[in-house]
Write an enzyme that holds these catalytic residues in place. Structure first.
Site, mmCIF file in Angstrom:
data_model
loop_
_atom_site.group_PDB
_atom_site.id
_atom_site.type_symbol
_atom_site.label_atom_id
_atom_site.label_comp_id
_atom_site.label_asym_id
_atom_site.label_seq_id
_atom_site.Cartn_x
_atom_site.Cartn_y
_atom_site.Cartn_z
ATOM 1 N N LYS A 79 1.542 -2.819 6.740
ATOM 2 C CA LYS A 79 1.969 -2.779 5.338
ATOM 3 C C LYS A 79 3.480 -2.510 5.225
ATOM 4 O O LYS A 79 4.115 -2.954 4.271
ATOM 5 C CB LYS A 79 1.157 -1.737 4.558
ATOM 6 C CG LYS A 79 -0.322 -2.130 4.400
ATOM 7 C CD LYS A 79 -0.500 -3.438 3.607
ATOM 8 C CE LYS A 79 -1.939 -3.804 3.383
ATOM 9 N NZ LYS A 79 -2.128 -5.031 2.603
ATOM 10 N N SER A 105 0.858 -1.195 0.000
ATOM 11 C CA SER A 105 0.000 0.000 0.000
ATOM 12 C C SER A 105 0.890 1.241 0.000
ATOM 13 O O SER A 105 2.085 1.154 0.333
ATOM 14 C CB SER A 105 -0.847 -0.009 1.282
ATOM 15 O OG SER A 105 -1.499 1.228 1.476
ATOM 16 N N TYR A 136 -2.589 -0.196 10.488
ATOM 17 C CA TYR A 136 -2.595 -0.597 9.068
ATOM 18 C C TYR A 136 -1.247 -0.246 8.418
ATOM 19 O O TYR A 136 -0.646 -1.078 7.724
ATOM 20 C CB TYR A 136 -3.748 0.113 8.351
ATOM 21 C CG TYR A 136 -3.868 -0.231 6.884
ATOM 22 C CD1 TYR A 136 -4.343 -1.474 6.473
ATOM 23 C CD2 TYR A 136 -3.515 0.690 5.897
ATOM 24 C CE1 TYR A 136 -4.460 -1.790 5.134
ATOM 25 C CE2 TYR A 136 -3.634 0.386 4.549
ATOM 26 C CZ TYR A 136 -4.111 -0.857 4.172
ATOM 27 O OH TYR A 136 -4.220 -1.164 2.830
HETATM 28 N N1 LIG Z 1 -8.640 -0.083 -1.512
HETATM 29 C C1 LIG Z 1 -7.508 0.609 -1.402
HETATM 30 O O1 LIG Z 1 -7.485 1.834 -1.596
HETATM 31 C C2 LIG Z 1 -6.220 -0.085 -1.060
HETATM 32 C C3 LIG Z 1 -5.074 0.721 -0.978
HETATM 33 C C4 LIG Z 1 -3.863 0.125 -0.674
HETATM 34 C C5 LIG Z 1 -3.787 -1.239 -0.464
HETATM 35 N N2 LIG Z 1 -4.910 -2.006 -0.539
HETATM 36 C C6 LIG Z 1 -4.754 -3.429 -0.276
HETATM 37 O O2 LIG Z 1 -5.267 -4.190 -1.362
HETATM 38 C C7 LIG Z 1 -5.784 -5.436 -0.880
HETATM 39 C C8 LIG Z 1 -7.210 -5.584 -1.353
HETATM 40 O O3 LIG Z 1 -7.975 -4.515 -0.785
HETATM 41 P P1 LIG Z 1 -9.474 -4.147 -1.210
HETATM 42 O O4 LIG Z 1 -9.553 -2.673 -1.272
HETATM 43 O O5 LIG Z 1 -9.912 -4.960 -2.376
HETATM 44 O O6 LIG Z 1 -10.217 -4.610 0.127
HETATM 45 P P2 LIG Z 1 -11.661 -5.258 0.336
HETATM 46 O O7 LIG Z 1 -11.979 -5.119 1.773
HETATM 47 O O8 LIG Z 1 -12.594 -4.688 -0.670
HETATM 48 O O9 LIG Z 1 -11.369 -6.793 -0.014
HETATM 49 C C9 LIG Z 1 -10.495 -7.537 0.830
HETATM 50 C C10 LIG Z 1 -10.774 -9.005 0.639
HETATM 51 O O10 LIG Z 1 -9.951 -9.732 1.573
HETATM 52 C C11 LIG Z 1 -10.750 -10.782 2.121
HETATM 53 N N3 LIG Z 1 -10.252 -11.168 3.453
HETATM 54 C C12 LIG Z 1 -10.175 -10.412 4.577
HETATM 55 N N4 LIG Z 1 -9.709 -11.143 5.600
HETATM 56 C C13 LIG Z 1 -9.487 -12.401 5.123
HETATM 57 C C14 LIG Z 1 -9.008 -13.609 5.698
HETATM 58 N N5 LIG Z 1 -8.647 -13.679 6.993
HETATM 59 N N6 LIG Z 1 -8.896 -14.706 4.893
HETATM 60 C C15 LIG Z 1 -9.263 -14.657 3.596
HETATM 61 N N7 LIG Z 1 -9.721 -13.530 2.986
HETATM 62 C C16 LIG Z 1 -9.830 -12.417 3.752
HETATM 63 C C17 LIG Z 1 -12.156 -10.175 2.220
HETATM 64 O O11 LIG Z 1 -13.129 -11.200 2.298
HETATM 65 C C18 LIG Z 1 -12.234 -9.386 0.906
HETATM 66 O O12 LIG Z 1 -12.690 -10.211 -0.141
HETATM 67 C C19 LIG Z 1 -5.650 -5.394 0.657
HETATM 68 O O13 LIG Z 1 -4.497 -6.090 1.057
HETATM 69 C C20 LIG Z 1 -5.508 -3.895 0.947
HETATM 70 O O14 LIG Z 1 -4.825 -3.656 2.151
HETATM 71 C C21 LIG Z 1 -6.134 -1.465 -0.838
#
Ligand SMILES: NC(=O)c1ccc[n+]([C@@H]2O[C@H](COP(=O)([O-])OP(=O)(O)OC[C@H]3O[C@@H](n4cnc5c(N)ncnc54)[C@H](O)[C@@H]3O)[C@@H](O)[C@H]2O)c1
Length: 219
Positions: free
Chosen positions: A118, A101, A114
């Site tokens: 990361k 991230s 968080y």
């Molecule tokens: N959305 C953003 O702006 C953003 C920014 C930087 C990094 N990220 C990273 O990208 C990745 C995806 O994020 P997103 O925005 O799609 O989030 P989201 O919350 O929309 O999706 C996350 C997914 O992870 C799954 N999950 C959570 N805990 C779990 C577990 N213990 N076992 C199995 N699955 C599990 C959830 O069911 C969900 O499907 C994450 O690692 C997040 O930290 C997202």
């Protein structure tokens, strides 16, 4: 006429689902075993699952630390280990791709837990890349910025709860308003980088935590 489902399968190839908890080592091993049983071998492993935590520093508690680190950090380590063990067993090269991230490059107010998780993902990406390079396994991370997903819907709601002067949508607008390319991130912007890291075009890249944020964090 071909049905929509068949068209997707044609475009994507064969897909299979597996339900598990990434923070459990045995689930990660079972995921790899199920993949190999279904498809014959493992080529690429993506540690995408992650959770956020929005809390002022003085209020961070054990429960939040445990949950966030268990999923974001332990999950990435166990997934990387399970995938690497399989690549070594197969005697093939392999690619491991981790969700980091912008918060793995900078630390943000009320996103302390968080951000720390990361930063740990980035450190494990570096170390795994160094240790696994001799086995022809690459380990990289993608670092999204402000992507419109359910995660940001929750972050926005939590930030509003923490600061009643904010209206719903304002935190997201504030963060995404700072993006140089002038728009918030779409999930496909992230998927394009993951696709590149999974492809042979990235064969000479390892140990990198690559920002895909439209111009937000520079380093
Ligand atoms: N959305 C953003 O702006 C953003 C920014 C930087 C990094 N990220 C990273 O990208 C990745 C995806 O994020 P997103 O925005 O799609 O989030 P989201 O919350 O929309 O999706 C996350 C997914 O992870 C799954 N999950 C959570 N805990 C779990 C577990 N213990 N076992 C199995 N699955 C599990 C959830 O069911 C969900 O499907 C994450 O690692 C997040 O930290 C997202």
């Amino acid at each position: 006429m071909i049905s929509t489902r068949k068209l997707w399968l044609k475009l994507l190839g064969e897909v299979a689902k597996f339900v598990g908890d990434v923070s459990k080592k045995e689930d990660q091993e079972a995921l790899v075993a199920a993949t190999v049983e279904k498809f014959g071998q493992l080529n690429v492993f993506v540690n995408n699952a992650g959770v956020e935590a929005v809390t002022p520093f003085l209020k961070i508690d054990e429960k939040e630390l445990e949950r966030t680190f268990k999923i974001n950090v332990f999950g990435t380590v166990y997934g990387t280990q399970a995938a690497a063990e399989q690549f070594i067993k197969q005697g093939t090269p392999g690619k491991i791709i981790n969700a980091c991230s912008i918060a793995g490059h900078e630390a943000y107010e009320v996103l302390g837990t968080y951000s720390a998780s990361k930063h740990a993902v980035k450190a494990f990406t570096h170390v795994a890349a160094k240790e696994l390079a001799s086995k022809h396994i690459t380990v990289n991370a993608y670092c999204p910025g402000v992507a419109k997903t359910k995660m940001w819907d929750r972050i926005d709601a939590e930030m509003v709860k923490a600061d009643p002067s904010l209206k719903p949508g304002e935190p997201f607008a504030k963060f995404s308003g700072e993006i140089a390319l002038g728009r918030y991130e779409e999930p496909t912007d992230v998927a394009n980088l993951v696709h590149f890291l999974a492809s042979e075009d990235s064969d000479y890249i390892t140990g990198q935590a690559i920002l895909v944020d439209g111009g937000l964090v520079y380093n």
